[in-house]
Design an enzyme around this catalytic site. Structure first.
Site, PDB file in Angstrom:
ATOM      1  CG  ASP A   1      -7.895  -3.702   0.172  1.00 22.50           C
ATOM      2  OD1 ASP A   1      -7.218  -4.763   0.775  1.00 22.50           O
ATOM      3  OD2 ASP A   1      -7.717  -2.952  -0.116  1.00 22.50           O
TER       4      ASP A   1
ATOM      5  CG  ASN B   1      -5.265   7.098  -4.928  1.00 16.47           C
ATOM      6  OD1 ASN B   1      -5.265   6.802  -3.847  1.00 16.47           O
ATOM      7  ND2 ASN B   1      -5.957   6.773  -5.907  1.00 16.47           N
TER       8      ASN B   1
ATOM      9  CG  HIS C   1      -6.246   4.097  -2.267  1.00 17.33           C
ATOM     10  ND1 HIS C   1      -5.956   3.498  -3.534  1.00 17.33           N
ATOM     11  CD2 HIS C   1      -5.180   3.568  -1.433  1.00 17.33           C
ATOM     12  CE1 HIS C   1      -4.740   2.618  -3.347  1.00 17.33           C
ATOM     13  NE2 HIS C   1      -4.518   2.668  -2.323  1.00 17.33           N
TER      14      HIS C   1
ATOM     15  CD  GLU D   1      -8.713   3.893  -6.155  1.00 16.11           C
ATOM     16  OE1 GLU D   1      -7.899   4.564  -5.375  1.00 16.11           O
ATOM     17  OE2 GLU D   1      -7.864   3.160  -7.252  1.00 16.11           O
TER      18      GLU D   1
HETATM   19  P1  PGA Z   1       1.653   0.415   0.131  1.00 15.15           P
HETATM   20  O1  PGA Z   1      -0.071   0.687  -0.214  1.00 15.15           O
HETATM   21  O2  PGA Z   1       1.830   0.043   1.638  1.00 15.15           O
HETATM   22  O3  PGA Z   1       2.191  -0.696  -0.799  1.00 15.15           O
HETATM   23  O4  PGA Z   1       2.439   1.938  -0.228  1.00 15.15           O
HETATM   24  C1  PGA Z   1      -0.538   1.397   0.503  1.00 15.15           C
HETATM   25  C2  PGA Z   1      -2.142   1.282   0.241  1.00 15.15           C
HETATM   26  O5  PGA Z   1      -2.482   1.551  -0.993  1.00 15.15           O
HETATM   27  O6  PGA Z   1      -2.867   1.294   0.989  1.00 15.15           O
END
Ligand code: PGA
Length: 241
Positions: free
Chosen positions: A67, A136, A138, A143
Site C-alpha cells: 500500500d 482494527n 486491517h 479497512e
Molecule cells: P504496525 O502497523 O506494524 O505499525 O503496528 C501494522 C498495520 O497497520 O498493518
C-alpha cells in the site's frame, strides 16, 4: 493455518526473516509482497544482516508493496516508498526494475490501481505476502467492512487507523485520509501468507483473526481460509489464543 508463538519482537523478526530467506533460497526469482509499519522492521533488519552474510540474494526477487498513502511525495519520510527504500531496498541488491510500489502521487488513481493488478499478474502472482495487522484488523489498508472481493483500490482511512498512524506524523492532521492498497482478494491470492504481530494492543485482534468468525469486519480473518498461512506472533499479542 500455522501459528508460531515466540517470546519477543526480536525472535519474531528472526523467525520471519528465516521464512522469507528459505523461500528466496528455494526460488530466487520469488515475487515477494512487502508490508510496512513498525511490525516488520526487525524482519527487514534481519534480512539485511543475512544478505551481508551472503546467505540470501535479492537480485532476481520481485517486490510488490501492499500500500501507499495518497498525495504524499515518495521523498516524504512518512511515505511507504521512503520506508521501503530507507529500511530495506537501499541495503540489499534489489533491482530498481523489480520494485513495484503504488504511486500515491499518480494523476489518475484508477489507472494506477488497474495497472498494479496487471503488473502483479504479469509477474506470475505473489509467492509470499508479508502482512502486519492493524488494531482494527486491517491488512494492507483494507479497512473493516470492505468486501473480500476487492483487488487493488483506493480507500478512505478510518478514524482508528488515522489515530494509530498519527504516531508517525507530526500531528494527526498530517496523516493522509486516503490510501491505495492491494485488496483482500489480491492478498489472499498469494501462494503463501506470513502474518506478524507483536504487542498487547494486538492481542484482541489476533484472537478475532484466528479464532473469530471470518468476516469483512475483521479483514485479517480471511487468512483462516488460506491453505498456506503462517502466523508468527509475539507472546503478548498471542495472550488470548
Ligand atoms: P504496525 O502497523 O506494524 O505499525 O503496528 C501494522 C498495520 O497497520 O498493518
Amino acid at each position: 493455518m500455522k501459528i508460531i508463538i515466540v517470546d519477543s519482537y526480536e525472535e519474531m523478526s528472526i523467525k520471519a526473516a528465516s521464512i522469507v530467506q528459505r523461500q528466496l533460497n528455494i526460488k530466487p526469482d520469488c515475487v515477494l509482497g512487502c508490508a510496512t509499519g513498525h511490525t516488520p522492521l526487525g524482519m527487514y533488519k534481519e534480512l539485511i544482516k543475512a544478505y551481508r552474510r551472503k546467505e540470501v540474494d535479492f537480485e532476481q526477487t520481485v517486490f510488490f508493496n501492499l500500500d501507499e498513502y495518497c498525495n504524499i511525495d515518495p521523498k516524504n519520510k512518512q511515505s511507504y516508498h521512503y520506508y521501503m527504500n530507507h529500511n530495506f531496498f537501499a541495503h540489499v541488491n534489489a533491482k530498481r526494475d523489480n520494485i513495484f510500489i503504488l504511486n500515491g502521487m499518480a494523476k489518475d488513481f484508477d489507472q494506477e490501481i488497474k495497472m498494479y493488478d496487471q503488473q502483479i499478474k504479469a509477474k506470475g502472482g505473489i509467492d509470499l505476502q508479508i502482512l502486519g495487522i492493524g488494531e482494527n484488523g486491517h491488512i494492507g489498508f483494507n479497512e473493516p467492512g470492505e468486501s473480500f472481493e476487492t483487488g487493488t483500490h483506493i480507500v478512505q482511512l478510518q478514524e482508528s487507523t488515522i489515530n494509530s498512524n498519527s504516531k508517525y506524523f507530526p500531528s494527526k492532521e498530517d496523516v493522509p485520509t486516503a490510501a491505495l492498497t492491494m485488496g483482500t482478494k489480491s492478498i489472499i491470492q498469494a501462494r503463501m501468507l506470513l502474518l506478524l504481530a507483536n504487542g498487547p494492543e494486538k492481542a484482541s485482534v489476533v484472537y478475532e483473526t484466528v479464532k473469530g468468525k471470518v468476516t469483512p469486519q475483521v479483514p485479517a480473518s480471511i487468512i483462516q481460509l488460506h491453505p498456506n498461512a503462517v502466523l508468527v506472533i509475539e507472546k503478548s499479542a498471542a495472550a488470548f489464543i
